[in-house]
Write an enzyme that holds these catalytic residues in place. Structure first.
Site, PDB file in Angstrom:
ATOM      1  N   SER B 318      11.734 -31.096  -0.063  1.00  0.00           N
ATOM      2  CA  SER B 318      11.965 -30.211   1.348  1.00  0.00           C
ATOM      3  C   SER B 318      11.592 -31.220   2.424  1.00  0.00           C
ATOM      4  O   SER B 318      12.123 -31.343   3.555  1.00  0.00           O
ATOM      5  CB  SER B 318      11.011 -29.051   1.509  1.00  0.00           C
ATOM      6  OG  SER B 318      10.570 -28.875   2.532  1.00  0.00           O
ATOM      7  N   TRP B 321      14.558 -33.469   2.634  1.00  0.00           N
ATOM      8  CA  TRP B 321      15.462 -32.612   3.674  1.00  0.00           C
ATOM      9  C   TRP B 321      15.224 -32.847   5.060  1.00  0.00           C
ATOM     10  O   TRP B 321      16.354 -33.202   5.890  1.00  0.00           O
ATOM     11  CB  TRP B 321      15.733 -31.105   3.183  1.00  0.00           C
ATOM     12  CG  TRP B 321      16.410 -30.375   3.850  1.00  0.00           C
ATOM     13  CD1 TRP B 321      17.590 -30.038   3.451  1.00  0.00           C
ATOM     14  CD2 TRP B 321      16.152 -29.615   5.317  1.00  0.00           C
ATOM     15  NE1 TRP B 321      18.075 -29.269   4.394  1.00  0.00           N
ATOM     16  CE2 TRP B 321      17.338 -29.169   5.675  1.00  0.00           C
ATOM     17  CE3 TRP B 321      14.943 -29.517   6.127  1.00  0.00           C
ATOM     18  CZ2 TRP B 321      17.396 -28.202   6.681  1.00  0.00           C
ATOM     19  CZ3 TRP B 321      15.241 -29.119   7.256  1.00  0.00           C
ATOM     20  CH2 TRP B 321      16.475 -28.455   7.690  1.00  0.00           C
ATOM     21  N   HIS B 322      14.052 -33.004   5.583  1.00  0.00           N
ATOM     22  CA  HIS B 322      13.680 -33.391   7.043  1.00  0.00           C
ATOM     23  C   HIS B 322      14.194 -34.626   7.476  1.00  0.00           C
ATOM     24  O   HIS B 322      14.655 -34.540   8.603  1.00  0.00           O
ATOM     25  CB  HIS B 322      12.305 -32.993   7.166  1.00  0.00           C
ATOM     26  CG  HIS B 322      11.720 -31.319   7.224  1.00  0.00           C
ATOM     27  ND1 HIS B 322      11.647 -30.734   6.122  1.00  0.00           N
ATOM     28  CD2 HIS B 322      11.887 -30.728   8.238  1.00  0.00           C
ATOM     29  CE1 HIS B 322      11.495 -29.488   6.276  1.00  0.00           C
ATOM     30  NE2 HIS B 322      11.620 -29.222   7.629  1.00  0.00           N
ATOM     31  N   GLY B 323      14.102 -35.661   6.556  1.00  0.00           N
ATOM     32  CA  GLY B 323      14.379 -36.994   7.185  1.00  0.00           C
ATOM     33  C   GLY B 323      14.184 -38.058   6.062  1.00  0.00           C
ATOM     34  O   GLY B 323      13.311 -37.867   5.151  1.00  0.00           O
ATOM     35  N   PHE B 465      17.719 -33.249  11.908  1.00  0.00           N
ATOM     36  CA  PHE B 465      17.993 -33.075  10.407  1.00  0.00           C
ATOM     37  C   PHE B 465      19.337 -32.283   9.976  1.00  0.00           C
ATOM     38  O   PHE B 465      19.410 -32.229   8.939  1.00  0.00           O
ATOM     39  CB  PHE B 465      16.731 -32.014   9.914  1.00  0.00           C
ATOM     40  CG  PHE B 465      15.348 -32.363  10.598  1.00  0.00           C
ATOM     41  CD1 PHE B 465      15.125 -33.882  10.535  1.00  0.00           C
ATOM     42  CD2 PHE B 465      14.406 -31.735  11.178  1.00  0.00           C
ATOM     43  CE1 PHE B 465      13.738 -34.256  11.168  1.00  0.00           C
ATOM     44  CE2 PHE B 465      13.355 -32.073  11.376  1.00  0.00           C
ATOM     45  CZ  PHE B 465      12.817 -33.501  11.544  1.00  0.00           C
TER      46      PHE B 465
END
Lengths: 298, 465
Positions: B318, B321-323, B465
């Site tokens: 997770s 996923w953001h960066g 994102f």
């Protein structure tokens, strides 16, 4: 049902537009520091032989020349925090208003090589200039709209709404008397060399300064870059790394454009010549002006 | 196109009015064209990436649906996932993986690593995940394959939620795209008010707080402990107002056209523990990870050790996923660690509600430091220097006292408003029922935007994102 919603939206829009129109009417005569500056400039531009330009460090010189007798016809475009973007834009937009102009004296500091007003969220300055330049630093559609609004040009100065008190001309924001304290030196030095300095902006500012110099040369106008002196304690608190980056950038433009730089920061001047950490008083300005005048005579 | 740009103020009413004026059969074409136009405002050529994944997933959905034998269904599912993840890896993670490999092993060129000069397509992680949820649901047999390419394309590209979610599920969204929509006064009116509230959150609160936060996070070592504490608290509210403001505008604008998007936030900072927080923060993403990663990994059904591994893995992904940076991974791992600690020990401790809320908020805010900081070193510096000082309460010399006070007032305003929303939801009673109060509230929000809004068209944090 759709009509009902449509009516409600219209009502809200009407109320918002009416409110905005009232604000625009109330602020129709609001004078920003830029308005004060440009009015003064326009009065003097046709006869001006010397243009004094830059940030607040040149304001004591403008005040000094205004209050003493001399043979020069001067005009000025100077404002606290005026960055190289606006200096470059204003040169391009105003040279044609000064048919007799021979010299531009531009105040630059190493710190101004890493500075930009918009970066520090002073978009209202952009909006103030827009009326005179048709230019914005970041011409987003929002900013283009806001730059045409009296209310937003005033930086939403709600004090004016209730008191009607106008902003002061930038020139008057530098009264003669102030104290130099260790703390004030530290605050100003850190503010200029750390908080308001962004090394990412150096390439852009170098380019702007080069453009500015070239514009003057193209119009056969001499340009003299001046770094005004600061109080002794100011140097102590400057960020050495950022300052060196600024000096290197400034020197590189001076070399590449073969332009003149009068750097008064190479010498330490006594505190009695300053009104505060980084602005000269009348006595100090007189001394510096003598040197500038000598250079102008060369 | 940014929601907070004048272009959207023109785009939205034009699209909505024409949507209701044209025949139902043509509406999907209109919405699809509008969505393409909306997306192409950012970088037109990147629409081709969307078309590519849409075609792959559309075909994969049909092929999965056409086959009854599991290996073939699985093959097409894997093919679709590889295509989606491949696009993500190429555009978002390749430089990160390269750099990490070089840092760990020295493999690569000496000196500067060759870096692909790619600009990340906006909202890539959002629409990729939405597309993947479709093929997974078809594979699982929960969703019939969508045979109408246009409707499927609209499922991925529906402009309100195209670039930053909520990440919709096919079972919720596809039937709505087929349904004939009639103008619904209550839904449209509620949607418009919600959009207005979203604008207040973004333009008035988030963008105002960002000034202080950006200044401190640009060079934290030059600021005292107070500034670091304020910047951390302000960022917690900035990111909430920025992202939930975006979702309010997205959900509200969909409501006006008669669509219901899933809720993404439920006043998360009122959570009493970290489990509750993750049930109230970015719900569409956390439920995506729960349904498609955590549960297939075994969830909590395979013993404590495996459960801890699953939690940490899901939160690390997770974060990624953001960066594409270790700061995000650390943020994810920290959230996972909070959750594990709470489950193993914290849930046994009973504290007053207010204290629990404050502790949860503090823990989440500390984790946000890793999310916001440029590097791990910077984040560690901030965490270890969060020491309050009696002198210099504002902490940043360039911020005036009135400006700082305004930040505090707006945060207070947000907390009170959210508390009212929570109360309304708990009791089912709307506190503002009389039309005259509703008009006053709407006008108040417009006035707030006019007087205190920041109009620099700052992008939404989650767009990256």
């Amino acid at each position: 049902m759709a009509k009902k919603l449509f009516r409600e939206i219209l009502l809200l829009l009407f109320a918002a537009i009416a409110m905005f129109a009232l604000l625009e009417y109330r602020y129709r005569n609001f004078q920003t520091p830029v308005d004060h500056m440009m009015q003064r400039f326009r009065q003097r531009a046709p006869e001006a032989e010397i243009l004094l330009m830059g940030n607040s460090h040149i304001l004591p010189l403008i005040n000094y020349l205004d209050s003493t007798t001399h043979s020069y016809h001067t005009a000025s475009i100077a404002l606290g925090g005026l960055d190289l973007f606006w200096s470059a834009v204003l040169i391009k937009k105003t040279l044609n208003q000064m048919p007799k102009l021979k010299t531009v004296i531009l105040s630059v500091d190493p710190e101004s090589m890493g500075y930009n007003q918009s970066f520090f969220r002073q978009e209202y300055v952009n909006r103030s200039f827009y009326r005179y330049t048709d230019t914005l630093y970041k011409p987003t559609s929002s900013d283009l709209l806001l730059a045409r609004s009296n209310f937003f040009r005033s930086n939403r100065n709600t004090g004016f709404l209730f008191t009607g008190q106008q902003s002061k001309p930038s020139k008057e924001l530098l009264p003669e008397m102030k104290q130099i304290t260790e703390q004030s030196c530290m605050h100003r030095a850190i503010e200029h060399s750390i908080f308001r300095f962004n090394k990412e902006l150096i390439p852009e500012n170098k380019q702007l300064l080069e453009e500015l110099v070239r514009e003057c040369k193209r119009n056969n106008i001499r340009i003299l870059l001046v770094t005004f002196p600061k109080a002794k304690c100011f140097y102590k608190y400057r960020d050495p790394e950022n300052t060196m980056k600024g000096i290197a950038a400034l020197n590189s433009v001076v070399r590449s454009e073969e332009t003149e730089l009068l750097d008064f920061t190479l010498k330490i001047y006594p505190d009695l010549l300053f009104r505060d950490a980084d602005h000269l008083n009348a006595k100090g300005t007189k001394l510096i002006w003598a040197d500038i005048e000598k250079r102008l005579a060369d | 196109m940014l929601f907070n740009s004048p272009a959207f103020l023109l785009f939205f009413p034009v699209v909505t009015v024409i949507y209701f004026l044209i025949r139902h059969e043509w509406r999907w074409i209109w919405l699809l064209l509008a969505s393409c136009y909306f997306y192409m405002f950012f970088r037109p050529v990147y629409i081709l990436i969307l078309f590519f994944t849409i075609l792959i997933d559309y075909a994969a959905g049909i092929l999965i649906g056409n086959h009854t034998d599991k290996p073939k269904r699985k093959f097409w599912l894997v093919a679709s996932i590889i295509a989606n993840v491949g696009v993500l890896v190429f555009f978002k993670y390749i430089n990160f993986f390269n750099q990490t490999l070089y840092d760990l092993t020295g493999i690569g060129q000496t000196g500067t690593m060759p870096v692909l000069d790619i600009i990340l397509p906006i909202g890539l992680s959002f629409h990729t995940f939405q597309a993947m949820s479709y093929t997974i649901e078809v594979y699982r047999g929960n969703q019939q394959p969508e045979r109408h390419l246009g409707i499927y394309a609209l499922y991925v590209m529906f402009y309100p939620q195209l670039v930053a979610g909520p990440i919709e599920r096919p079972g919720h969204m596809l039937p709505q795209l087929h349904q004939r929509k009639y103008f619904d006064y209550d839904l449209a009116s509620q949607g418009l008010r919600r959009m207005l509230w979203g604008f207040v959150k973004k333009i008035v609160i988030a963008d105002r707080l960002s000034f202080y936060v950006n200044m401190v996070y640009a060079q934290p070592e030059n600021y005292p402990g107070n500034a670091l504490i304020w910047a951390t608290v302000f960022f917690a509210f900035q990111i909430y107002c920025d992202f939930s403001g975006y979702c309010d505008i997205a959900i509200g604008s969909a409501n006006v056209m008669g669509f219901n998007l899933m809720e993404n936030f439920k006043s998360p900072y009122f959570s009493r523990n970290i489990v509750e927080f993750w049930n109230r923060w970015h719900i569409s993403l956390s439920s995506w990870f729960r349904d498609y990663v955590y549960i297939p990994l075994g969830g909590n059904r395979k013993g404590t050790g495996r459960w801890i591994f699953n939690i940490l893995l899901v939160f690390a992904i997770s974060g990624l996923w953001h960066g594409a940076a270790w700061t995000f991974v650390t943020w994810g791992l920290l959230q996972g660690a909070y959750l594990i600690i709470y489950r193993l020990a914290g849930s046994k401790i009973k504290l007053p509600k207010e204290i629990s809320v404050l502790i949860t908020f503090a823990a989440v805010s500390v984790a946000w430091i890793f999310f916001r900081a440029g590097t791990i070193d910077q984040a560690i510096y901030i965490v270890t220097h969060l020491i309050p000082e009696m002198s210099n309460p504002i902490g940043v010399p360039l911020i005036s006292a009135p400006s700082f006070l305004l930040n505090i007032i707006f945060i207070g305003f947000l907390v009170v408003t959210e508390a009212i929303f929570v109360k309304e939801e708990e009791t089912g009673i709307h506190l503002i029922r009389r039309p005259v109060y509703r008009y006053a509230l709407n006008f108040g929000m417009v006035l707030m935007i006019m007087l205190f809004g920041i109009f620099e068209e700052q992008t939404f944090i989650y767009f990256q994102f």
